[in-house]
Design an enzyme around this catalytic site. Structure first.
Site, short mmCIF file in Angstrom:
data_model
loop_
_atom_site.label_atom_id
_atom_site.label_comp_id
_atom_site.label_asym_id
_atom_site.label_seq_id
_atom_site.Cartn_x
_atom_site.Cartn_y
_atom_site.Cartn_z
CG HIS A 221 18.20 33.87 35.93
ND1 HIS A 221 17.17 33.22 36.21
CD2 HIS A 221 19.54 33.47 36.35
CE1 HIS A 221 17.60 32.60 37.18
NE2 HIS A 221 18.75 32.50 37.26
CG HIS B 153 24.10 33.59 36.30
ND1 HIS B 153 23.98 33.89 37.62
CD2 HIS B 153 23.02 32.54 36.11
CE1 HIS B 153 23.04 33.41 38.30
NE2 HIS B 153 22.55 32.63 37.49
CG ASN C 205 22.62 27.81 37.45
OD1 ASN C 205 23.50 27.22 36.70
ND2 ASN C 205 22.76 28.96 38.14
CG ASP D 53 23.83 37.84 41.06
OD1 ASP D 53 22.99 36.98 40.29
OD2 ASP D 53 23.65 37.93 42.37
CD GLU E 253 20.16 30.34 44.49
OE1 GLU E 253 19.95 31.75 44.84
OE2 GLU E 253 20.98 29.77 45.17
CB VAL E 254 15.36 33.33 40.35
CG1 VAL E 254 14.17 34.44 39.94
CG2 VAL E 254 16.10 33.83 41.66
#
Ligand code: 5GP
Length: 120
Positions: free
Chosen positions: A104, A106, A91, A33, A99-100
């Site tokens: 994905h 983390h 998320n 990240d 946000e993206v």
């Protein structure tokens, strides 16, 4: 959520933006990240076009899902996180703080991470 081909992870997958690669196979790309929130903060993304975990879980092939899950474990192991433990976060949408808009996970570790959410 609609898939935006111009999102930052799509650009990383196309090689238009550099990333610090950790691992890659037919199904996933993993990289560090850019704004780490722990001593170790990696992102694992599928190569297929999926906006979030629900989209991936419902539309991806079994091979993609198995490949992704195995890759997350491999990356955590390669980063030396297995013995002490780590956290996996995905998320989702506005309330989840995503946000993206490319699915994905983390991987966070390298220290004791404390409570999952801040106390209100
Ligand atoms: P989200 O909030 O969508 O779950 O997480 C998006 C993550 O992508 C954030 O932790 C953010 O720091 C990371 N990120 C955003 N832009 C870039 C980038 O250009 N390169 C890398 N490596 N990570 C990024």
């Amino acid at each position: 959520m609609t898939y935006d081909n111009a999102n930052i992870f799509a650009k990383i997958l196309r090689g238009e933006i550099p990333s610090k690669k950790i691992y890659e196979d037919d199904f996933v790309l993993a990289f560090h990240d850019v704004t780490p929130q722990a001593p170790v903060h990696a992102l694992v993304i599928p190569k297929g076009i999926y906006t979030d975990q629900a989209d991936f879980a419902l539309r991806a092939s079994e091979a993609e899902i198995v490949g992704f899950e195995r890759a997350v474990a491999k990356v955590a192991r390669e980063l030396g996180l297995s013995a002490a433990g780590y956290r996996i976060v995905a998320n989702m949408g506005v309330y989840g703080g995503q946000e993206v808009p490319h699915y994905h996970v983390h991987i966070l570790g390298g220290k004791k991470l404390g409570p999952m959410l801040p106390k209100e």
